[in-house]
Motif scaffolding. Structure first.
Motif, PDB file in Angstrom:
ATOM      1  N   VAL A 251      -7.617   9.673  -6.211  1.00 12.67           N
ATOM      2  CA  VAL A 251      -8.122   9.614  -4.830  1.00 12.67           C
ATOM      3  C   VAL A 251      -7.092   8.905  -3.942  1.00 12.67           C
ATOM      4  N   GLN A 252      -6.577   7.772  -4.423  1.00 13.59           N
ATOM      5  CA  GLN A 252      -5.594   7.023  -3.618  1.00 13.59           C
ATOM      6  C   GLN A 252      -4.352   7.867  -3.345  1.00 13.59           C
ATOM      7  N   GLU A 253      -3.859   8.554  -4.372  1.00  9.89           N
ATOM      8  CA  GLU A 253      -2.675   9.399  -4.199  1.00  9.89           C
ATOM      9  C   GLU A 253      -2.942  10.483  -3.162  1.00  9.89           C
ATOM     10  N   THR A 254      -4.105  11.115  -3.264  1.00  9.39           N
ATOM     11  CA  THR A 254      -4.454  12.207  -2.345  1.00  9.39           C
ATOM     12  C   THR A 254      -4.523  11.701  -0.904  1.00  9.39           C
ATOM     13  N   ILE A 255      -5.176  10.578  -0.701  1.00  8.11           N
ATOM     14  CA  ILE A 255      -5.310  10.029   0.654  1.00  8.11           C
ATOM     15  C   ILE A 255      -3.927   9.684   1.217  1.00  8.11           C
ATOM     16  N   LYS A 256      -3.082   9.069   0.403  1.00  5.74           N
ATOM     17  CA  LYS A 256      -1.728   8.714   0.865  1.00  5.74           C
ATOM     18  C   LYS A 256      -0.946   9.959   1.265  1.00  5.74           C
TER      19      LYS A 256
END
Lengths: 285, 80
Positions: A251-256
């Motif tokens: 999720v963090q990677e996608t948002i970034k």
């Protein structure tokens, strides 16, 4: 159809003032007001929220994201499309996280139905959902968590023939699959479509995450070109905490990636070994 | 002779059950030994090894080890 001017005119009187954590006054709009304006104008909830943010009126549901993603960032997220391939252990938590962040459009692809051995770890699997298609249950969950998010569901297996078509429009693709040959196929399709792929995989207490840009060796560096269907997860299974641990990073990677902020795990593999209590980064390729 | 530090992950730990979790195993090898030879010395069948990282960088079994290298050996992880 209502114009953004109409929406702004309805949003301004609906907004309430509150003091933000920085001590500054900010305008908020409640979920009930967003729902009402959407209903009155025929605009989608997503459109109303975007119009609000453009007026510097914050949908209250994003109050605790604002400090991290910012006003423009939240608009960007609501205007984004992410495809999640696989709605099982990893995919369920990824879908939950992206919906809560307000990623405006999700494409969910999964041909499976829920079975009892999914109950130990899959966010979307409940006793009442047994026997039902995972992707269909995902739509209901997103609607319950954040109805501003528009979901396109494909209750079918991703294949070499249909994959590029199903992923059309996605700015980021999340690999939440459980079959190695399909994962490689997904990477090839993402390369052809020119979109980044956020990979996660789990087994036992072990999890890994990496972000693959078109042209990167990615999964081929990791698994080789000729792969078996499965890895050691067949022996070790997947306890509840492991998909959560890896999906959180996905999720963090996608948002970034959507925000164009931070440093993606590109060419680097994050290895999380909860059993040994270690986390490390290794260089790929 | 050279000494390298080896870490085994998940199902590969059974090949050296005496090593405490989170600790590495020092292995003495002749000069110019490869990662493949190290894996053979450990008694690990090559088919259960998927990834080898030397000093946090991915390497193949032909990689020639240096004194002090840190070697991490992984089985394939593919669940979702």
């Amino acid at each position: 159809m209502s114009t953004s001017r109409d929406l702004a005119a309805r949003l301004r009187p609906a907004a309430t003032s509150a003091i933000g954590p920085d001590g500054q006054e900010r305008r908020l709009v409640t979920l009930a007001a967003v729902q009402r304006i959407a209903q009155q104008t025929g605009a989608s909830r997503r459109e109303v929220e975007i119009a609000a943010l453009r007026e510097h009126i914050l949908p209250a549901r994003y109050e605790r994201s604002l400090g991290t993603v910012g006003w423009e960032g939240q608009i960007k997220l609501l205007e984004s499309t992410v495809a999640v391939v696989g709605a099982g252990g990893l995919g369920g938590w990824v879908i939950e996280g992206l919906a809560r962040m307000g990623v405006g459009r999700l494409i969910v692809i999964d041909g499976d139905v829920f079975v009892e051995n999914n109950l130990n770890r899959q966010a979307l699997c409940t006793e009442g959902a047994l026997g039902r298609p995972k992707a269909e249950v995902a739509t209901e969950r997103v609607a319950a968590v954040n109805a501003a998010v528009e979901v396109t569901v494909y209750v079918r297996l991703a294949t070499a023939e249909n994959m590029a078509h199903l992923l059309q429009g996605a700015q980021v693709v999340v690999d939440a699959l459980d079959s190695l040959p399909t994962r490689l196929m997904l990477q090839d399709t993402c390369r052809a479509l020119g979109v980044p792929l956020v990979h996660g995989a789990i087994a036992g207490y072990l999890g890994q995450v990496t972000t693959i840009f078109p042209g990167d060796a990615g999964l081929r560096a990791l698994y080789g070109d000729v792969v078996p269907e499965h890895g050691i997860e067949r022996q070790l299974g997947n306890p509840a905490g492991t998909p959560l641990m890896v999906a959180a990073w996905q999720v963090q990677e996608t948002i970034k990636l959507l925000l164009g902020s931070g440093e993606p795990l590109r060419g680097r593999l994050l290895l999380l070994d909860a059993e040994a209590g270690t986390a490390e980064i290794v260089k790929l390729g | 002779m050279i000494t390298v530090q080896v870490r085994l992950y998940a199902t590969l730990r059974r090949y050296r059950p005496e090593v405490k979790l989170g600790e590495s195993l020092p292995m003495e090898l002749p000069e110019s030994s490869t990662v493949g030879q190290l894996i053979a010395r450990l008694g690990i069948p090559t088919r259960v090894v998927k990834n080898i990282f030397v000093n946090h960088r991915q390497q193949g079994p032909e990689y020639v080890l240096q004194n002090g290298d840190e070697v991490a050996i992984f089985p394939p992880v593919a669940g979702g």
